[in-house]
Design a protein around this motif. Structure first.
Motif, PDB file in Angstrom:
ATOM      1  N   ALA A  74      53.126  47.736  32.455  1.00 26.98           N
ATOM      2  CA  ALA A  74      53.280  47.758  30.999  1.00 26.98           C
ATOM      3  C   ALA A  74      52.306  46.794  30.320  1.00 26.98           C
ATOM      4  N   LYS A  75      51.953  45.734  31.043  1.00 27.79           N
ATOM      5  CA  LYS A  75      51.045  44.717  30.486  1.00 27.79           C
ATOM      6  C   LYS A  75      49.630  44.836  31.045  1.00 27.79           C
ATOM      7  N   ASN A  76      49.394  45.828  31.893  1.00 33.60           N
ATOM      8  CA  ASN A  76      48.068  45.986  32.535  1.00 33.60           C
ATOM      9  C   ASN A  76      47.629  44.682  33.193  1.00 33.60           C
ATOM     10  N   THR A  77      48.553  44.037  33.875  1.00 30.67           N
ATOM     11  CA  THR A  77      48.305  42.712  34.448  1.00 30.67           C
ATOM     12  C   THR A  77      48.641  42.692  35.929  1.00 30.67           C
ATOM     13  N   VAL A  78      47.807  41.994  36.685  1.00 31.64           N
ATOM     14  CA  VAL A  78      48.041  41.782  38.105  1.00 31.64           C
ATOM     15  C   VAL A  78      48.146  40.285  38.353  1.00 31.64           C
ATOM     16  N   TYR A  79      48.990  39.925  39.299  1.00 28.54           N
ATOM     17  CA  TYR A  79      49.237  38.517  39.627  1.00 28.54           C
ATOM     18  C   TYR A  79      48.963  38.280  41.105  1.00 28.54           C
ATOM     19  N   LEU A  80      48.651  37.048  41.429  1.00 26.44           N
ATOM     20  CA  LEU A  80      48.526  36.641  42.819  1.00 26.44           C
ATOM     21  C   LEU A  80      49.237  35.302  42.974  1.00 26.44           C
ATOM     22  N   GLN A  81      50.379  35.324  43.628  1.00 27.72           N
ATOM     23  CA  GLN A  81      51.101  34.099  43.924  1.00 27.72           C
ATOM     24  C   GLN A  81      50.603  33.574  45.263  1.00 27.72           C
ATOM     25  N   MET A  82      50.060  32.374  45.248  1.00 26.61           N
ATOM     26  CA  MET A  82      49.471  31.785  46.450  1.00 26.61           C
ATOM     27  C   MET A  82      50.278  30.568  46.854  1.00 26.61           C
ATOM     28  N   ASN A  83      50.883  30.640  48.017  1.00 28.62           N
ATOM     29  CA  ASN A  83      51.693  29.543  48.551  1.00 28.62           C
ATOM     30  C   ASN A  83      51.079  29.014  49.835  1.00 28.62           C
ATOM     31  N   ILE A  84      51.497  27.843  50.213  1.00 24.21           N
ATOM     32  CA  ILE A  84      51.026  27.184  51.445  1.00 24.21           C
ATOM     33  C   ILE A  84      49.499  27.244  51.490  1.00 24.21           C
ATOM     34  N   LEU A  85      48.876  26.822  50.427  1.00 22.31           N
ATOM     35  CA  LEU A  85      47.417  26.905  50.332  1.00 22.31           C
ATOM     36  C   LEU A  85      46.744  25.987  51.337  1.00 22.31           C
ATOM     37  N   LYS A  86      45.607  26.464  51.844  1.00 18.53           N
ATOM     38  CA  LYS A  86      44.835  25.738  52.844  1.00 18.53           C
ATOM     39  C   LYS A  86      43.444  25.462  52.288  1.00 18.53           C
ATOM     40  N   PRO A  87      42.762  24.443  52.794  1.00 16.06           N
ATOM     41  CA  PRO A  87      41.396  24.183  52.315  1.00 16.06           C
ATOM     42  C   PRO A  87      40.482  25.395  52.456  1.00 16.06           C
ATOM     43  N   GLU A  88      40.690  26.209  53.458  1.00 17.13           N
ATOM     44  CA  GLU A  88      39.856  27.404  53.646  1.00 17.13           C
ATOM     45  C   GLU A  88      40.124  28.492  52.612  1.00 17.13           C
ATOM     46  N   ASP A  89      41.125  28.317  51.777  1.00 15.64           N
ATOM     47  CA  ASP A  89      41.354  29.242  50.663  1.00 15.64           C
ATOM     48  C   ASP A  89      40.471  28.904  49.458  1.00 15.64           C
ATOM     49  N   THR A  90      39.765  27.792  49.525  1.00 15.16           N
ATOM     50  CA  THR A  90      38.886  27.401  48.427  1.00 15.16           C
ATOM     51  C   THR A  90      37.798  28.438  48.212  1.00 15.16           C
ATOM     52  N   ALA A  91      37.709  28.939  46.987  1.00 13.43           N
ATOM     53  CA  ALA A  91      36.752  29.997  46.657  1.00 13.43           C
ATOM     54  C   ALA A  91      36.849  30.311  45.176  1.00 13.43           C
ATOM     55  N   VAL A  92      35.912  31.114  44.716  1.00 10.30           N
ATOM     56  CA  VAL A  92      36.060  31.738  43.402  1.00 10.30           C
ATOM     57  C   VAL A  92      36.818  33.045  43.615  1.00 10.30           C
ATOM     58  N   TYR A  93      37.881  33.227  42.871  1.00 12.41           N
ATOM     59  CA  TYR A  93      38.723  34.410  43.004  1.00 12.41           C
ATOM     60  C   TYR A  93      38.410  35.373  41.862  1.00 12.41           C
ATOM     61  N   TYR A  94      38.150  36.628  42.228  1.00  9.53           N
ATOM     62  CA  TYR A  94      37.783  37.656  41.262  1.00  9.53           C
ATOM     63  C   TYR A  94      38.856  38.738  41.205  1.00  9.53           C
ATOM     64  N   CYS A  95      39.179  39.104  40.005  1.00 14.20           N
ATOM     65  CA  CYS A  95      40.084  40.227  39.771  1.00 14.20           C
ATOM     66  C   CYS A  95      39.264  41.521  39.772  1.00 14.20           C
ATOM     67  N   ASN A  96      39.848  42.567  40.311  1.00 10.95           N
ATOM     68  CA  ASN A  96      39.194  43.878  40.352  1.00 10.95           C
ATOM     69  C   ASN A  96      40.189  44.950  39.957  1.00 10.95           C
ATOM     70  N   ALA A  97      39.723  45.956  39.253  1.00 11.10           N
ATOM     71  CA  ALA A  97      40.601  47.070  38.889  1.00 11.10           C
ATOM     72  C   ALA A  97      39.796  48.362  38.835  1.00 11.10           C
ATOM     73  N   PHE A  98      40.387  49.427  39.342  1.00 10.77           N
ATOM     74  CA  PHE A  98      39.779  50.756  39.274  1.00 10.77           C
ATOM     75  C   PHE A  98      40.465  51.486  38.131  1.00 10.77           C
ATOM     76  N   ILE A  99      39.700  51.734  37.071  1.00  5.90           N
ATOM     77  CA  ILE A  99      40.280  52.138  35.795  1.00  5.90           C
ATOM     78  C   ILE A  99      39.661  53.428  35.302  1.00  5.90           C
ATOM     79  N   TRP A 100      40.506  54.252  34.691  1.00  7.72           N
ATOM     80  CA  TRP A 100      40.020  55.442  33.991  1.00  7.72           C
ATOM     81  C   TRP A 100      39.907  55.079  32.514  1.00  7.72           C
ATOM     82  N   SER A 101      38.694  54.916  32.067  1.00  3.29           N
ATOM     83  CA  SER A 101      38.432  54.638  30.652  1.00  3.29           C
ATOM     84  C   SER A 101      37.593  55.794  30.119  1.00  3.29           C
TER      85      SER A 101
END
Length: 118
Positions: A74-101
């Motif tokens: 309904a909100k056209n929104t995606v979430y990512l809950q990240m728990n127990i984070l590790k140093p190797e999770d360090t990165a730039v995180y990009y959202c992606n969507a396959f959309i019909w416009s």
């Protein structure tokens, strides 16, 4: 014109949690797959997790059991809950969507930095 706007990145200690959000806006008829990818310095961009419109999910082995992807259609929104984070999770995180416009295509957010300290 479609835009993806991410939020929620930051600095966290190992073992901590963060929640990323990504909202799609613009002239959208339908959103199919939404997901998160990440790119660490000197490495290729890699898949973290995806979720289709029906709710089925897919995760990289490295994040299974720690990360949870969800979406609010309904909100056209995606979430990512990240728990127990590790140093190797360090990165730039990009959202992606396959959309019909005006046609079907992939859209990308601008990226949000996640840094996990020891």
């Amino acid at each position: 014109q479609v835009q993806l706007m991410e939020s929620g990145g930051g600095l966290v200690q190992a073992g901590g949690s963060l929640r990323l959000s990504c909202a799609a806006s613009g002239s959208i008829f339908k959103i199919y797959t939404m997901g998160w990818y990440r790119q660490a310095p000197g490495k290729q961009r890699e898949l973290v997790a995806t979720i289709i419109s029906g709710g089925s999910t897919n995760y990289a082995d490295s994040v299974k059991g720690r990360f949870t992807i969800s979406r609010d259609n309904a909100k056209n929104t995606v979430y990512l809950q990240m728990n127990i984070l590790k140093p190797e999770d360090t990165a730039v995180y990009y959202c992606n969507a396959f959309i019909w416009s005006s046609g079907y295509r992939d859209y990308w957010g601008q990226g949000t930095q996640v840094t996990v300290s020891t």
